[in-house]
Structures are given as structure tokens and as C-alpha cells.
Enzyme design. Structure first.
Site, PDB file in Angstrom:
ATOM      1  N   GLN A  79      58.909  -3.870  59.899  1.00  0.00           N
ATOM      2  CA  GLN A  79      60.285  -2.946  60.109  1.00  0.00           C
ATOM      3  C   GLN A  79      60.454  -2.799  58.538  1.00  0.00           C
ATOM      4  OE1 GLN A  79      63.104  -5.114  62.609  1.00  0.00           O
ATOM      5  NE2 GLN A  79      61.803  -6.939  62.975  1.00  0.00           N
ATOM      6  N   HIS A 121      46.703  -2.194  70.306  1.00  0.00           N
ATOM      7  CA  HIS A 121      47.585  -3.490  70.533  1.00  0.00           C
ATOM      8  C   HIS A 121      47.066  -4.783  70.010  1.00  0.00           C
ATOM      9  CE1 HIS A 121      50.945  -5.134  72.915  1.00  0.00           C
ATOM     10  NE2 HIS A 121      50.048  -6.077  73.498  1.00  0.00           N
ATOM     11  N   HIS A 158      59.058  -6.021  47.449  1.00  0.00           N
ATOM     12  CA  HIS A 158      60.189  -6.113  46.268  1.00  0.00           C
ATOM     13  C   HIS A 158      59.990  -5.073  45.537  1.00  0.00           C
ATOM     14  CE1 HIS A 158      62.025 -10.122  47.700  1.00  0.00           C
ATOM     15  NE2 HIS A 158      62.301  -9.383  48.352  1.00  0.00           N
ATOM     16  N   HIS A 180      51.798  -6.435  69.118  1.00  0.00           N
ATOM     17  CA  HIS A 180      51.371  -5.177  68.439  1.00  0.00           C
ATOM     18  C   HIS A 180      51.567  -4.871  67.033  1.00  0.00           C
ATOM     19  CE1 HIS A 180      50.135  -0.735  69.628  1.00  0.00           C
ATOM     20  NE2 HIS A 180      50.367  -0.908  68.269  1.00  0.00           N
ATOM     21  N   CYS A 221      53.817  -2.469  76.438  1.00  0.00           N
ATOM     22  CA  CYS A 221      54.197  -2.557  75.283  1.00  0.00           C
ATOM     23  C   CYS A 221      55.053  -1.558  74.668  1.00  0.00           C
ATOM     24  CB  CYS A 221      52.918  -2.961  74.095  1.00  0.00           C
ATOM     25  SG  CYS A 221      53.390  -2.635  72.719  1.00  0.00           S
ATOM     26  N   HIS A 235      52.923  -4.552  63.651  1.00  0.00           N
ATOM     27  CA  HIS A 235      53.995  -3.589  63.042  1.00  0.00           C
ATOM     28  C   HIS A 235      54.900  -4.402  62.026  1.00  0.00           C
ATOM     29  CE1 HIS A 235      56.086  -6.288  65.807  1.00  0.00           C
ATOM     30  NE2 HIS A 235      57.562  -5.767  65.134  1.00  0.00           N
ATOM     31  N   PHE A 281      58.351 -27.565  58.701  1.00  0.00           N
ATOM     32  CA  PHE A 281      59.533 -27.221  58.964  1.00  0.00           C
ATOM     33  C   PHE A 281      60.381 -27.254  57.822  1.00  0.00           C
ATOM     34  CE2 PHE A 281      57.914 -28.438  63.003  1.00  0.00           C
ATOM     35  CZ  PHE A 281      58.594 -27.555  63.904  1.00  0.00           C
ATOM     36  N   SER A 333      58.489 -10.767  68.319  1.00  0.00           N
ATOM     37  CA  SER A 333      58.310 -10.605  69.927  1.00  0.00           C
ATOM     38  C   SER A 333      57.468 -10.024  70.553  1.00  0.00           C
ATOM     39  CB  SER A 333      60.153 -10.562  70.359  1.00  0.00           C
ATOM     40  OG  SER A 333      60.521  -9.280  70.116  1.00  0.00           O
ATOM     41  N   ASN A 365      57.284  -9.788  60.375  1.00  0.00           N
ATOM     42  CA  ASN A 365      57.232 -10.904  61.011  1.00  0.00           C
ATOM     43  C   ASN A 365      55.773 -11.085  61.922  1.00  0.00           C
ATOM     44  OD1 ASN A 365      59.907 -11.870  59.974  1.00  0.00           O
ATOM     45  ND2 ASN A 365      60.946 -10.710  61.584  1.00  0.00           N
ATOM     46  N   CYS A 384      52.937   0.591  71.969  1.00  0.00           N
ATOM     47  CA  CYS A 384      51.594   1.278  72.350  1.00  0.00           C
ATOM     48  C   CYS A 384      51.822   2.930  72.578  1.00  0.00           C
ATOM     49  CB  CYS A 384      50.980   0.836  73.425  1.00  0.00           C
ATOM     50  SG  CYS A 384      50.199  -0.858  72.914  1.00  0.00           S
ATOM     51  N   ASN A 389      64.624   1.931  64.734  1.00  0.00           N
ATOM     52  CA  ASN A 389      64.614   0.606  65.689  1.00  0.00           C
ATOM     53  C   ASN A 389      65.641   0.979  66.823  1.00  0.00           C
ATOM     54  OD1 ASN A 389      65.122  -1.817  66.805  1.00  0.00           O
ATOM     55  ND2 ASN A 389      64.335  -2.629  64.881  1.00  0.00           N
TER      56      ASN A 389
HETATM   57  O1  LIG Z   1      63.788  -7.497  65.009  1.00  0.00           O
HETATM   58  P1  LIG Z   1      63.042  -8.637  65.835  1.00  0.00           P
HETATM   59  O2  LIG Z   1      61.605  -8.605  65.361  1.00  0.00           O
HETATM   60  O3  LIG Z   1      63.188  -8.437  67.318  1.00  0.00           O
HETATM   61  O4  LIG Z   1      63.719 -10.071  65.489  1.00  0.00           O
HETATM   62  C1  LIG Z   1      63.214 -10.920  64.278  1.00  0.00           C
HETATM   63  O5  LIG Z   1      63.253 -10.492  62.964  1.00  0.00           O
HETATM   64  C2  LIG Z   1      64.864 -10.233  62.568  1.00  0.00           C
HETATM   65  C3  LIG Z   1      64.430  -9.939  61.058  1.00  0.00           C
HETATM   66  O6  LIG Z   1      64.121 -10.696  60.091  1.00  0.00           O
HETATM   67  C4  LIG Z   1      65.672 -11.668  62.681  1.00  0.00           C
HETATM   68  O7  LIG Z   1      66.743 -11.205  62.299  1.00  0.00           O
HETATM   69  C5  LIG Z   1      65.479 -11.875  63.994  1.00  0.00           C
HETATM   70  O8  LIG Z   1      66.001 -13.171  64.078  1.00  0.00           O
HETATM   71  C6  LIG Z   1      63.824 -12.133  64.408  1.00  0.00           C
HETATM   72  O9  LIG Z   1      63.752 -12.816  65.957  1.00  0.00           O
HETATM   73  O1  LIG Z   2      60.842 -36.660  57.769  1.00  0.00           O
HETATM   74  P1  LIG Z   2      60.518 -36.276  58.917  1.00  0.00           P
HETATM   75  O2  LIG Z   2      61.501 -36.203  59.713  1.00  0.00           O
HETATM   76  O3  LIG Z   2      59.144 -36.628  59.554  1.00  0.00           O
HETATM   77  O4  LIG Z   2      60.284 -34.557  58.880  1.00  0.00           O
HETATM   78  C1  LIG Z   2      61.180 -33.484  58.840  1.00  0.00           C
HETATM   79  O5  LIG Z   2      62.299 -33.526  57.946  1.00  0.00           O
HETATM   80  C2  LIG Z   2      61.932 -33.364  56.547  1.00  0.00           C
HETATM   81  C3  LIG Z   2      63.145 -33.446  55.801  1.00  0.00           C
HETATM   82  O6  LIG Z   2      64.056 -32.418  56.207  1.00  0.00           O
HETATM   83  C4  LIG Z   2      61.144 -32.087  56.475  1.00  0.00           C
HETATM   84  O7  LIG Z   2      60.666 -32.162  55.063  1.00  0.00           O
HETATM   85  C5  LIG Z   2      59.900 -31.791  57.271  1.00  0.00           C
HETATM   86  O8  LIG Z   2      59.273 -30.863  57.249  1.00  0.00           O
HETATM   87  C6  LIG Z   2      60.434 -32.014  58.756  1.00  0.00           C
HETATM   88  O9  LIG Z   2      59.260 -32.216  59.805  1.00  0.00           O
END
Ligand SMILES: O=P(O)(O)O[C@H]1O[C@H](CO)[C@@H](O)[C@H](O)[C@H]1O
Ligand SMILES: O=P(O)(O)O[C@H]1O[C@H](CO)[C@@H](O)[C@H](O)[C@H]1O
Lengths: 386, 386
Positions: free
Chosen positions: B203, B121, B317, B199, B52, B201, B350, B196, B188, B55, B77
Site C-alpha cells: 500500500q 495470486h 523511509h 495476493h 480476488c 501487494h 505479542f 486480508s 502487510n 487479480c 484504494n
Molecule cells: O488496509 P488493509 O490492508 O485492509 O488493513 C490493514 O492495514 C492497515 C494499514 O496498516 C491497518 O490500518 C488495518 O488495521 C489493517 O487491517
Molecule cells: O508473560 P506472559 O503473559 O507469558 O507473556 C505475555 O506478556 C508479556 C508482557 O506484556 C509479553 O512480553 C509477551 O510477549 C506476552 O505473550
């Protein structure tokens, strides 16, 4: 390209369609990826799946059976996000003003449809020919036309289009009694984009309210037109991109496919008509084929790029169903594609922490993305493997 | 609850912090889910992972070694999205006006940090006590304070805070020469949110430009204050939510945790100070502990909800690093949590097709989400399994 430096430095770009900025960090593609990977897409689907609720002849959740349809098929979503009928809700005139300021709500009614692209369970738009995509474009046009307000600027055109019924045109559900305001046609493709059924299909959500995104776009397009002697923002943009030739993926006589200057998703694409088209019903028969060709080119190139069944969300923006003449005139038909993959079939871009809390961020530039998509035309990779 | 009907009907809610609407479809949770599922989170991590890059004692990508740190650790970073130094870019005064209208860009410089929460970790904020989270809040405050403009309204407070150095406070990298405009602190967490490395953390991205989201919020808060006799939008909101008691998840004397009226993510949470706090440096020692308690309560409840290592993006914020007195006064410190899980440890929401193309859409109401989070306090579920 005058601004070659933008290939190497962090910068922000402005999206004139929504009025907002995004952060571009081209040097960042060098970072290694140890995070979540998408599973490989399973290509071995059957042409007919007895358990699929979209395949011809099968039973759906609420018990209805699908007809033995031959090209497209439209039905009201069994789990609609909006409904035609629901309890009344009129926000009370509140006693305290804080609630009415800070807890604002409005009822939304409408109807959600599911629209299949083909009876075949195991294909996608990328596998279909432009001629096979034309019936999809026709069905989009018919469903849009049948929901248009009676006093709409495009109503006569809509009625004419519906009248010239072709033999293969299926009977659509009759539109709801209430006149709706906006129709959003969109596709979620692939598990990574929340799609729960691989059978090729899209959705249509028509609502009594104007949604945020097309609302912002219409506002920006209206302002632009007023400030620039009646010229259309997207009309000017087409002209500019054809001159610059830096972000073009593909074009024919009627449509231009670009990775827009302000793209957020790694391989985001915008499909634009070369003349002012307000909505689907404005398209001529030739233009419908030209549009189907553009869709075919985008989806095939997407699949070829990483030799995978490329996930994306896509959708059409056009004139509202119910609007003033001015709103209809200010609308400029276009199609967005928002695909998440970044570097390979399994590594996608996450729009998470910084993107949600601060500002969208992308890694490769739209110019780099366009160059890659320009160079992966040719036969669908799966064909060569057969 | 006066508007019980909103539990059953589709409606839109207004977010006064960003000025936009979202669609709520409470009845839609009934739909079955056959789509992508998240993998179960692997709970069996080692306390120290020699591979990691976070760590203590380990080597990072560019060859630097981490110290044997005891609580938090901050470093620049190795794959920053923005850099302090890069080629100059001054958009040319273009010969044609279309380019300068439609292809707008501006350079962005800045610095990105990674900040670990603990040398261990295999833990998360949910596993830490409030007292153990206090050093994290202190490090956030110190890094914010050290980047504040010399003429900032809060500069004296920042300097005082930096002066009262505690023994465990590590030496921070000295801030860049160029004065930056905004600092976004965010986490995240979980593979589903693009993280990814497990651990613990977060940003910190500090940029020369004001990002979109805090920019919109500051604009809305400024308008509200001007229109309502100097009252703060979020101050009024705290008061209202404490009266209504419908969306409260948890509170102590200084902080309120709510599922906001306008939440987009299923279990989205907003952490708000009960008095007007402009930025981290405004917090008293007691308030830092109270804030750490709030973070502990949110993250533990999240994990308890579906008995899993709950993924989310979160972020602070507050007042910009470089701003007018008025901007500093109009800022109201708060923390957002955006978690994707919807129904279980493996089924997430989604935000795709309709959400990207038209308008954000949610299924359960914020009131339903708040009730669930209220009821899953108590010991961290993992403790009971040990
Ligand atoms: O910087 P990381 O943790 O590798 O990356 C993650 O956070 C970023 C900031 O939200 C995003 O832009 C990346 O797409 C996501 O994978
Ligand atoms: O309606 P579906 O295909 O089951 O669902 C998908 O599309 C929708 C519309 O973009 C979203 O709200 C859902 O979160 C997604 O899983």
C-alpha cells in the site's frame, strides 16, 4: 458537539500525555473485512483446573506449590523478564566513539510477579463485584507500598497502609534488597492479547530503570505543570471532559471513565481520579471502592459490547518507586485499557504496516466509542444466559 | 564480540533513530508457550482467483475492473484512510484555552494506493527472482517521483526517471492537485499482520501531514548530522556494522541487511544502502537491482527460517515529498521489516501489556536473530518440496 465535522473527515489528534499524534479515519469503518478473525472465546472453563499453574494448591513450573488462597495470591514469576541478580555489565569505555554512540546498552535488574485476582479459574474482573475487586486494589497497593524507597515522599503513607493489615491480606514476598525505580502493574487478558492462561491474573514488573511510556508521560505532565501555574494536565483534562460530556463512559464521585480524545485502540479507555492522586497509596478506603467500581464498570461494559469475553491489555501509571519529591508531586495516578476488538467479537483492529511505519491510525472516533460503551451498562450478558 | 554478557542478562538498548529504549531479556526464551498459536499458512492458493479484487481482469468493490496487467498494477484504494477532498476543518479559536490545549486536532488529506507485485495470486516476494522484483522497485520509484514537489531538491532526478519510461511501465494515476507532504510505502503480509488478501501487494499512503515515525527519524538524523560534522547517522551505522560483523544477515556491493542493535521484533531487519541515498530516485539502475536482491534475500530467508509463509509488515523511509533542501539532504533511505514470529511458524511474539504500557521487550538478542537468518539462505524451502 462543536466539531461534528470530525465525525466524517480524516484528521490527526494530539496526545498531550505522550506528545505524539495519531490519524483518525472515521469513514473507514465501511470497508469489508476478509482477514483473520479471532476464535470465539470458550466460556466453558472449570472453576478449578488441575493443570493450571495459578489455581490454589497446584504445582508450578519450578516445583513450588500454590497455597489454598482465598482472594488474591502473589508470587515471583517463574520466567521473569528481569532478575534481581545477574552478571555485572558496565559498558566499556570504547576505543572508538561510533560504538558508544550507536550501540548503547544499560543493564536492567528487577523483579517480576504474577498476581491472581481470585482462586476461581473461570471468572474475570467483569464477573466480580466491586466489593470483590477491592482486595485486588488492596494487593496492588500493598505491593507498590512495600517497594517504595525509604526517602520517598509517600513513604509514611505507604508504611501506614501496610500497618493496617486486614485478616485476608496474604503475606507478600519481601521486596528485593536493591531499591528499584519503577513498578508497572498490567494485565493481558485474552488469547488475542498474548495471554496464555485464562485464570484471572495480572503481572507486576519492577525495574531498576524508568520505562519509556511512564517516562514520557511524567515528562509531559511536568512540562504542563510548569507552564500552567502548577495545574495538573490530567486534572485539567478531567475538568474539561466533565464539562464537555462527549467522551464520558461512566463516573462516580471519585473516578471518571472516558474514551480519551487521543485514543488509539478502538475502545480504549482511561480511568482518572477526580482529585490529584499521586499513587495507589494516596487512595482512601472509599476511593479504593470507587476505583474498584470503575474497573467493574469498564470490564462489564467491554464484555457486554460484543457479548464476548473482551480481550485487552490494561495497566496502572503512578509515581515511580524511587523519585524526587517533585517527580512524585507531578505524577497523576491513572489506568489505561487497550482493547483490540473493533467491530465484533471476532474482528479486531490490527496496528500493523502504516501504524508501525508511520503513525497509529484508528477508524471510529473516540466519541462514537464512548457512546457505545455508555449504552451497554446493565447486567453482564453472561448472567442473562445462565 | 566484546559484550558477550549481553547474551545472558536483561538490559536495555537505545534506538538512536527514534530516540527511545527497549528492554532485552535473552534468558526468557526458555519459558513454555501455552497461548494463542497462528494457524498454519495455507500454501495451496490458485494462480488466479476469480473472487480476488487484485487479480487481473476482476471487478473491484466500487465496480472498476482491473486491467490484464503483466507485472505491477497501481490503483487508488477503494477504502482509503485519507481522501483528497473532504469538508473544511479549521479548529476554532476556542473561547476557553483548555480545549485548545488538550483537544488538539488537524485535518489530514491525501491519497491511498494499492500496488500489486505480480498478476499471480499465489506467489510472494520470496517466490520472485531479484529481476522480477526490479519492476516493483521501479513502480515504487515512479509513484514517489510523480508526487514530488516542483521545488524539491530531487525534482530534476525524479523528472528524468519518469522520462526514461520502459515499455512495461504502466500508466500511473495522475497525482492529486494538492502537494502532499509524505509518502509511506508499506506491505502487510500474512493474516497475523492484518492482511486480508494473500495476493502479493503493498500500500501507499500519501498525506498532507508528516507522520510520527519518519518525523522522529528525520529529527534524530538531523541532530546527529549537526553534532557530528555532517556525517549521517545511518552512514556511520553501516560502517560500524560492517566492521563488527555481529548483526549482518547479508550484503552485496550496494546494500547491507542487518538485525539492528535496537530491533524490537524478534527477527526485525533493516536494509541500508552503503552510500548516502536520500530517496528511491537517487538509486542507479544497478542499485535498483541490488536493492531487489536484498529484498529477495530477506523474504526468502524469512520463509526458510520456520519453513512457512513468514508474516511481516515492511516499509520504506525516505525524503518527504515536500521539504526543504536540508530535510532532503538529511534523509537516508532505508527499509524496515517487522515480523512477529518468535519461535516457530505458529508461535509469535505479542507486543502487549508491558510493551504497550511501559516499554517494548524482546526475548532473543538481535545478534542471535542475525546468526539464524545468516544460516538459512539457500533455495526457498517450498521449491524443494515441489
Ligand atoms: O488496509 P488493509 O490492508 O485492509 O488493513 C490493514 O492495514 C492497515 C494499514 O496498516 C491497518 O490500518 C488495518 O488495521 C489493517 O487491517
Ligand atoms: O508473560 P506472559 O503473559 O507469558 O507473556 C505475555 O506478556 C508479556 C508482557 O506484556 C509479553 O512480553 C509477551 O510477549 C506476552 O505473550
Amino acid at each position: 458537539m462543536p466539531d461534528k465535522v470530525l465525525d466524517d473527515i480524516s484528521h490527526r489528534r494530539f496526545n498531550p500525555l505522550t506528545g505524539s499524534w495519531l490519524l483518525v479515519s472515521p469513514h473507514r469503518t465501511k470497508r469489508p473485512w476478509q482477514g483473520q478473525q479471532e476464535g470465539p472465546s470458550k466460556n466453558k472453563l472449570p472453576e478449578y483446573d488441575p493443570k493450571c499453574y495459578l489455581c490454589p494448591g497446584n504445582k508450578r513450573a519450578q516445583g513450588d506449590s500454590n497455597p489454598q488462597y482465598k482472594s488474591t495470591f502473589v508470587f515471583v514469576n517463574d520466567y521473569s523478564a528481569v532478575k534481581e541478580e545477574q552478571q555485572e555489565y558496565t559498558p566499556e569505555v570504547r576505543d572508538d566513539d561510533l560504538s558508544s554512540l550507536l550501540l548503547q546498552a544499560q543493564p536492567v535488574t528487577g523483579r517480576c510477579y504474577v498476581l491472581t485476582f481470585s482462586p476461581k479459574h473461570d471468572i474475570t474482573l467483569a464477573d466480580m463485584t466491586a466489593a470483590e475487586i477491592v482486595p485486588v486494589v488492596r494487593t496492588w497497593t500493598r505491593i507498590y507500598a512495600s517497594h517504595l524507597a525509604a526517602n520517598h515522599l509517600l513513604h509514611k503513607q505507604a508504611a501506614d497502609f501496610l500497618a493496617e493489615k486486614k485478616e485476608e491480606d496474604e503475606v507478600l514476598p519481601s521486596p528485593p534488597k536493591e531499591q528499584l525505580r519503577y513498578m508497572q502493574i498490567f494485565e493481558n487478558k485474552g488469547a488475542a492479547m498474548g495471554c496464555s492462561n485464562p485464570h484471572p491474573h495480572c503481572q507486576v514488573w519492577a525495574t531498576s530503570t524508568m520505562p519509556e511510556e511512564p517516562g514520557k508521560e511524567l515528562e509531559q505532565m511536568t512540562k504542563y505543570r510548569a507552564a500552567h501555574g502548577g495545574r495538573h494536565l490530567l486534572g485539567d483534562y478531567v475538568k474539561l471532559e466533565m464539562e464537555k460530556e462527549e467522551r464520558i463512559v461512566w463516573q462516580n464521585d471519585s473516578f471518571l471513565v472516558v474514551c480519551p480524545w487521543w485514543a488509539i485502540w478502538p475502545f480504549e479507555v482511561l480511568v482518572l481520579p477526580k482529585r490529584h492522586v499521586r499513587a495507589l497509596v494516596d487512595l482512601t478506603e472509599d476511593e479504593r471502592l470507587a476505583f474498584a467500581e470503575a474497573i467493574q464498570e469498564v470490564t462489564r461494559r467491554y464484555d457486554n459490547l460484543f457479548e464476548t469475553n473482551f480481550p485487552y491489555s490494561s495497566g496502572l501509571h503512578q509515581a515511580p518507586l524511587d523519585c524526587t519529591e517533585e517527580e512524585a508531586e507531578n505524577s497523576y495516578f491513572h489506568m489505561h485499557f487497550y482493547p483490540p476488538l473493533l467491530r465484533s467479537a471476532t474482528v479486531k483492529k490490527f496496528l500493523v504496516g502504516y501504524e508501525l511505519l508511520a503513525e497509529p491510525q484508528r477508524d471510529i472516533t473516540p466519541e462514537q466509542a464512548a457512546a457505545k460503551l455508555r449504552n451497554c451498562g446493565g447486567e453482564l450478558y453472561r448472567k442473562a444466559l445462565e
